[in-house]
Scaffold this motif. Structure first.
Motif, PDB file in Angstrom:
ATOM      1  N   ILE A   1       0.858  -1.178   0.000  1.00  0.00           N
ATOM      2  CA  ILE A   1       0.000   0.000   0.000  1.00  0.00           C
ATOM      3  C   ILE A   1       0.899   1.235   0.000  1.00  0.00           C
ATOM      4  CG2 ILE A   1      -1.788   1.272   1.233  1.00  0.00           C
ATOM      5  CD1 ILE A   1      -2.559  -1.379   2.574  1.00  0.00           C
ATOM      6  N   PRO A   2       0.847   2.073  -1.040  1.00  0.00           N
ATOM      7  CA  PRO A   2       1.673   3.287  -1.050  1.00  0.00           C
ATOM      8  C   PRO A   2       1.400   4.143   0.182  1.00  0.00           C
ATOM      9  CG  PRO A   2       0.684   2.902  -3.199  1.00  0.00           C
ATOM     10  CD  PRO A   2       0.037   1.935  -2.254  1.00  0.00           C
ATOM     11  N   LEU A   3       2.459   4.677   0.774  1.00  0.00           N
ATOM     12  CA  LEU A   3       2.306   5.414   2.026  1.00  0.00           C
ATOM     13  C   LEU A   3       1.502   6.701   1.836  1.00  0.00           C
ATOM     14  CD1 LEU A   3       3.412   4.652   4.854  1.00  0.00           C
ATOM     15  CD2 LEU A   3       5.029   6.531   4.599  1.00  0.00           C
ATOM     16  N   GLU A   4       1.565   7.278   0.635  1.00  0.00           N
ATOM     17  CA  GLU A   4       0.833   8.528   0.414  1.00  0.00           C
ATOM     18  C   GLU A   4      -0.680   8.322   0.424  1.00  0.00           C
ATOM     19  OE1 GLU A   4       2.442   7.172  -3.678  1.00  0.00           O
ATOM     20  OE2 GLU A   4       3.180   7.355  -1.610  1.00  0.00           O
ATOM     21  N   SER A   5      -1.132   7.058   0.340  1.00  0.00           N
ATOM     22  CA  SER A   5      -2.571   6.790   0.378  1.00  0.00           C
ATOM     23  C   SER A   5      -3.114   6.735   1.800  1.00  0.00           C
ATOM     24  CB  SER A   5      -2.875   5.466  -0.333  1.00  0.00           C
ATOM     25  OG  SER A   5      -2.323   4.373   0.387  1.00  0.00           O
ATOM     26  N   ILE A   6      -2.227   6.775   2.799  1.00  0.00           N
ATOM     27  CA  ILE A   6      -2.646   6.759   4.199  1.00  0.00           C
ATOM     28  C   ILE A   6      -2.877   8.197   4.662  1.00  0.00           C
ATOM     29  CG2 ILE A   6      -2.032   6.054   6.549  1.00  0.00           C
ATOM     30  CD1 ILE A   6      -0.198   3.941   5.346  1.00  0.00           C
ATOM     31  N   PRO A   7      -4.040   8.508   5.242  1.00  0.00           N
ATOM     32  CA  PRO A   7      -4.329   9.890   5.669  1.00  0.00           C
ATOM     33  C   PRO A   7      -3.306  10.423   6.662  1.00  0.00           C
ATOM     34  CG  PRO A   7      -6.301   8.516   5.776  1.00  0.00           C
ATOM     35  CD  PRO A   7      -5.151   7.588   5.540  1.00  0.00           C
ATOM     36  N   GLU A   8      -3.071  11.715   6.653  1.00  0.00           N
ATOM     37  CA  GLU A   8      -2.085  12.330   7.533  1.00  0.00           C
ATOM     38  C   GLU A   8      -2.677  12.691   8.896  1.00  0.00           C
ATOM     39  OE1 GLU A   8       0.266  15.419   5.940  1.00  0.00           O
ATOM     40  OE2 GLU A   8       0.629  14.435   4.018  1.00  0.00           O
ATOM     41  N   GLY A   9      -3.939  13.062   8.968  1.00  0.00           N
ATOM     42  CA  GLY A   9      -4.556  13.431  10.240  1.00  0.00           C
ATOM     43  C   GLY A   9      -4.646  12.248  11.183  1.00  0.00           C
ATOM     44  N   GLU A  10      -4.509  12.517  12.494  1.00  0.00           N
ATOM     45  CA  GLU A  10      -4.498  11.418  13.459  1.00  0.00           C
ATOM     46  C   GLU A  10      -5.822  10.655  13.463  1.00  0.00           C
ATOM     47  OE1 GLU A  10      -3.618  10.516  18.208  1.00  0.00           O
ATOM     48  OE2 GLU A  10      -3.463  12.555  17.415  1.00  0.00           O
ATOM     49  N   ALA A  11      -6.950  11.359  13.486  1.00  0.00           N
ATOM     50  CA  ALA A  11      -8.260  10.698  13.522  1.00  0.00           C
ATOM     51  C   ALA A  11      -8.512   9.918  12.235  1.00  0.00           C
ATOM     52  CB  ALA A  11      -9.359  11.731  13.743  1.00  0.00           C
ATOM     53  N   GLU A  12      -8.167  10.513  11.100  1.00  0.00           N
ATOM     54  CA  GLU A  12      -8.366   9.842   9.814  1.00  0.00           C
ATOM     55  C   GLU A  12      -7.457   8.626   9.682  1.00  0.00           C
ATOM     56  OE1 GLU A  12      -9.586  14.047   9.591  1.00  0.00           O
ATOM     57  OE2 GLU A  12      -7.774  13.017  10.258  1.00  0.00           O
ATOM     58  N   CYS A  13      -6.228   8.758  10.181  1.00  0.00           N
ATOM     59  CA  CYS A  13      -5.281   7.643  10.135  1.00  0.00           C
ATOM     60  C   CYS A  13      -5.763   6.492  11.023  1.00  0.00           C
ATOM     61  CB  CYS A  13      -3.895   8.123  10.590  1.00  0.00           C
ATOM     62  SG  CYS A  13      -2.588   6.893  10.407  1.00  0.00           S
ATOM     63  N   ALA A  14      -6.326   6.823  12.196  1.00  0.00           N
ATOM     64  CA  ALA A  14      -6.858   5.799  13.098  1.00  0.00           C
ATOM     65  C   ALA A  14      -8.022   5.059  12.446  1.00  0.00           C
ATOM     66  CB  ALA A  14      -7.300   6.434  14.410  1.00  0.00           C
ATOM     67  N   ALA A  15      -8.920   5.793  11.797  1.00  0.00           N
ATOM     68  CA  ALA A  15     -10.053   5.172  11.120  1.00  0.00           C
ATOM     69  C   ALA A  15      -9.574   4.279   9.981  1.00  0.00           C
ATOM     70  CB  ALA A  15     -10.998   6.249  10.592  1.00  0.00           C
ATOM     71  N   TRP A  16      -8.556   4.728   9.266  1.00  0.00           N
ATOM     72  CA  TRP A  16      -7.992   3.937   8.165  1.00  0.00           C
ATOM     73  C   TRP A  16      -7.428   2.622   8.690  1.00  0.00           C
ATOM     74  CZ3 TRP A  16      -3.347   1.745   6.884  1.00  0.00           C
ATOM     75  CH2 TRP A  16      -3.149   1.388   5.535  1.00  0.00           C
ATOM     76  N   LEU A  17      -6.726   2.647   9.834  1.00  0.00           N
ATOM     77  CA  LEU A  17      -6.136   1.436  10.405  1.00  0.00           C
ATOM     78  C   LEU A  17      -7.216   0.464  10.879  1.00  0.00           C
ATOM     79  CD1 LEU A  17      -3.564  -0.078  11.212  1.00  0.00           C
ATOM     80  CD2 LEU A  17      -3.635   1.111  13.408  1.00  0.00           C
ATOM     81  N   HIS A  18      -8.273   0.992  11.513  1.00  0.00           N
ATOM     82  CA  HIS A  18      -9.377   0.133  11.940  1.00  0.00           C
ATOM     83  C   HIS A  18     -10.013  -0.573  10.738  1.00  0.00           C
ATOM     84  CE1 HIS A  18      -9.564   0.825  16.221  1.00  0.00           C
ATOM     85  NE2 HIS A  18      -9.561   2.136  16.068  1.00  0.00           N
ATOM     86  N   LYS A  19     -10.176   0.155   9.645  1.00  0.00           N
ATOM     87  CA  LYS A  19     -10.758  -0.446   8.447  1.00  0.00           C
ATOM     88  C   LYS A  19      -9.834  -1.508   7.873  1.00  0.00           C
ATOM     89  CE  LYS A  19     -12.678   0.664   3.903  1.00  0.00           C
ATOM     90  NZ  LYS A  19     -12.920   1.742   2.902  1.00  0.00           N
ATOM     91  N   LEU A  20      -8.531  -1.257   7.913  1.00  0.00           N
ATOM     92  CA  LEU A  20      -7.551  -2.223   7.418  1.00  0.00           C
ATOM     93  C   LEU A  20      -7.665  -3.537   8.181  1.00  0.00           C
ATOM     94  CD1 LEU A  20      -4.966  -2.612   5.553  1.00  0.00           C
ATOM     95  CD2 LEU A  20      -3.650  -2.074   7.613  1.00  0.00           C
ATOM     96  N   PHE A  21      -7.752  -3.449   9.507  1.00  0.00           N
ATOM     97  CA  PHE A  21      -7.855  -4.659  10.322  1.00  0.00           C
ATOM     98  C   PHE A  21      -9.204  -5.351  10.127  1.00  0.00           C
ATOM     99  CE2 PHE A  21      -3.916  -3.639  12.054  1.00  0.00           C
ATOM    100  CZ  PHE A  21      -3.509  -4.619  12.948  1.00  0.00           C
ATOM    101  N   GLN A  22     -10.246  -4.565   9.875  1.00  0.00           N
ATOM    102  CA  GLN A  22     -11.564  -5.156   9.649  1.00  0.00           C
ATOM    103  C   GLN A  22     -11.582  -5.973   8.356  1.00  0.00           C
ATOM    104  OE1 GLN A  22     -14.692  -2.325   8.986  1.00  0.00           O
ATOM    105  NE2 GLN A  22     -16.306  -3.733   9.659  1.00  0.00           N
ATOM    106  N   GLU A  23     -10.820  -5.543   7.365  1.00  0.00           N
ATOM    107  CA  GLU A  23     -10.827  -6.210   6.074  1.00  0.00           C
ATOM    108  C   GLU A  23      -9.833  -7.362   5.997  1.00  0.00           C
ATOM    109  OE1 GLU A  23      -9.992  -3.020   3.433  1.00  0.00           O
ATOM    110  OE2 GLU A  23     -12.057  -2.249   3.447  1.00  0.00           O
ATOM    111  N   ARG A  24      -9.014  -7.524   7.032  1.00  0.00           N
ATOM    112  CA  ARG A  24      -8.059  -8.631   7.033  1.00  0.00           C
ATOM    113  C   ARG A  24      -8.797  -9.948   7.201  1.00  0.00           C
ATOM    114  NH1 ARG A  24      -2.669  -7.748  10.475  1.00  0.00           N
ATOM    115  NH2 ARG A  24      -1.445  -6.722   8.879  1.00  0.00           N
ATOM    116  N   TYR A  25      -8.128 -11.025   6.862  1.00  0.00           N
ATOM    117  CA  TYR A  25      -8.750 -12.337   6.964  1.00  0.00           C
ATOM    118  C   TYR A  25      -7.673 -13.383   7.199  1.00  0.00           C
ATOM    119  CZ  TYR A  25      -7.158 -12.030   2.174  1.00  0.00           C
ATOM    120  OH  TYR A  25      -6.395 -11.803   1.070  1.00  0.00           O
TER     121      TYR A  25
END
Length: 357
Positions: free
Chosen positions: A250-274
Motif C-alpha cells: 500500500i503506497p504510504l501517500e494513500s494513508i491519511p495524515e490526520g491522526e483521527a483519519e489515520c486511526a479510522a484507516w487502520l481500523h478499516k484495514l484490520f476489519q478487512e483482514r482475513y
C-alpha cells in the motif's frame, strides 16, 4: 525415527545451538561496542558495520527456522510488486498471534535482503536482554515504555533519525501491541463495542496512536506499507514447521495524515483482514531459502565450538572434580540463560492487557 529427527530431539543439540548463539552474540555485542569511535568519525559507516554485525546474530535464528526445522514459506502477493520488495523502505504491519511471529518476520526480511537493517518497535525491557537487546540498541531499534506521553516523544525522535539511514530497511510493526489470546480478544471486543468500532474475529483492536506517529515520522523516507498476514497451515499452533504468509503493498501517500483519519484507516484495514485455512486468494510466490544464514551459523560454530572442545578435553583429562563441577555449573547457567531469553517471547510473558477486566 530417522537420524535427523533423532538429532533434532536431543537436548545436547539444543545446548550447542544455545551456546553458539550466546557466545557468538556476546562477541558481536563486544564488536558493536568497539564501533562507538566510528560513530564519531563517520556515522554512515558505523551504521553499515552494525547492520552486518546485527545480521550475524539475527540470521542464526533464521537459519534455525529455515534450515534446522525445514520450514516451507509461501508468499501470496501481487507479482508486479515483488521487484520492489527489499529495494525500498517499508512499514510492515504484522498480526501478533504467535510466539514466533517476530522470527517469521525476520525470515521474510532475510529473503529480501533487509534482515541486518530491519527495525521494530519493542518494549524497553528487551533492551536489557543480552545479545538481542544489546544488538538492537546499536541498530537504533525503537524502544517504548508503554507510557504514551513519554513514548510519543521518544518514538518521534528515534524515527526521525532513520531518514538518512544508509541501507534499505523494513520497519516491522505489531499494531495490536500484545499477542492475541482468547481473554485479550474478549476484552478488546468489549472496548470495540463501547466505542462503536468494527468487531474483529481474528485480531485485537489496533493501537492507532503508535501507528500514526510511525507513519507521520517516516513519511518521506518510507515508500509503502506492507499489509502482511502470517498464518500456519490448517490454523495449527505454531511450531517451526511450514508457514504461509500473505502480503499486500500500500503506497504510504494513500494513508491519511490526520491522526483521527489515520486511526479510522487502520481500523478499516484490520476489519478487512482475513485468515483462511489452506491458502490466500491470488498468485503465489515461492520463497527459496538463501544459504547465507546457514553459512553464517557454520562459521560462528567453527569459531566458538573449537575452543570449547579444547577446554572440555582439558577439563576431562585433568581429572579434577572441581574443574568438572565448575564446567557443569557453567553449562547449566548458559542453558538457563538461553531458556530465559526464549521465555521472553512466550505469550504468557506478554502484556497484562485484559487480565484486570
Amino acid at each position: 525415527m530417522g537420524l535427523v529427527a533423532w538429532l533434532k530431539s536431543q537436548v545436547l543439540c539444543h545446548l550447542l545451538f544455545g551456546y553458539v548463539f550466546l557466545a557468538s552474540g556476546l562477541l558481536v555485542n563486544l564488536l558493536q561496542l568497539c564501533t562507538l569511535p566510528v560513530w564519531w568519525l563517520n556515522k554512515r559507516w558505523a551504521r553499515i558495520i552494525n547492520c552486518r554485525l546485527g545480521y550475524c546474530v539475527s540470521s542464526q535464528s533464521v537459519a534455525l527456522l529455515d534450515w534446522w526445522s525445514g520450514t516451507e514459506c509461501t508468499l501470496y502477493t501481487d507479482p508486479k510488486m515483488c521487484p520492489l520488495y527489499g529495494k525500498e523502505n517499508g512499514i510492515v504491519v504484522l498480526n501478533h498471534n504467535f510466539e514466533i511471529d517476530f522470527l517469521c518476520g525476520w525470515s521474510f526480511c532475510e529473503r529480501f535482503g533487509v534482515l541486518g537493517s530491519s527495525k521494530v518497535l519493542v518494549k524497553k525491557e528487551l533492551a536489557y536482554v543480552p545479545v538481542i537487546g544489546w544488538m538492537w540498541y546499536f541498530l537504533e531499534i525503537v524502544f517504548c515504555k508503554r507510557k504514551w506521553e513519554e513514548d510519543r516523544i521518544t518514538m518521534a525522535q528515534s524515527l526521525q533519525k532513520l531518514h538518512d539511514y544508509p541501507e534499505n530497511f523494513w520497519f516491522l510493526l505489531f499494531c495490536e501491541g500484545t499477542r492475541f489470546t482468547a481473554q485479550k480478544h474478549r476484552v478488546s471486543m468489549e472496548v470495540a463495542e463501547k466505542k462503536g468500532l468494527p468487531m474483529l474475529k481474528h485480531h485485537l483492536l489496533p493501537r492507532t496512536k503508535g501507528f500514526w506517529v510511525t507513519v507521520q515520522n517516516l513519511r518521506g523516507s518510507v515508500a509503502a506499507l506492507y499489509n502482511t498476514m502470517l498464518s500456519f497451515r490448517n490454523n495449527e499452533t505454531p511450531t517451526l514447521l511450514g508457514v504461509l504468509s500473505g502480503k499486500k503493498r500500500i503506497p504510504l501517500e494513500s494513508i491519511p495524515e490526520g491522526e483521527a483519519e489515520c486511526a479510522a484507516w487502520l481500523h478499516k484495514l484490520f476489519q478487512e483482514r482475513y485468515i483462511q485455512t489452506g491458502r490466500y486468494p491470488g498468485p503465489t510466490l515461492s520463497m527459496p531459502r538463501r544459504p547465507w544464514p546457514l553459512v553464517n551459523w557454520l562459521c560462528w560454530s567453527a569459531l566458538v565450538l573449537y575452543p570449547l572442545g579444547l577446554l572440555l578435553l582439558s577439563v576431562l583429562s585433568s581429572g579434577s572434580a572441581l574443574k568438572i563441577l565448575v564446567s557443569v555449573a557453567f553449562c547449566t547457567a548458559a542453558s538457563l540463560l538461553f531458556r530465559w531469553m526464549i521465555g521472553q517471547t512466550e505469550i504468557s510473558r506478554s502484556s497484562g492487557y485484559g487480565k484486570n477486566s
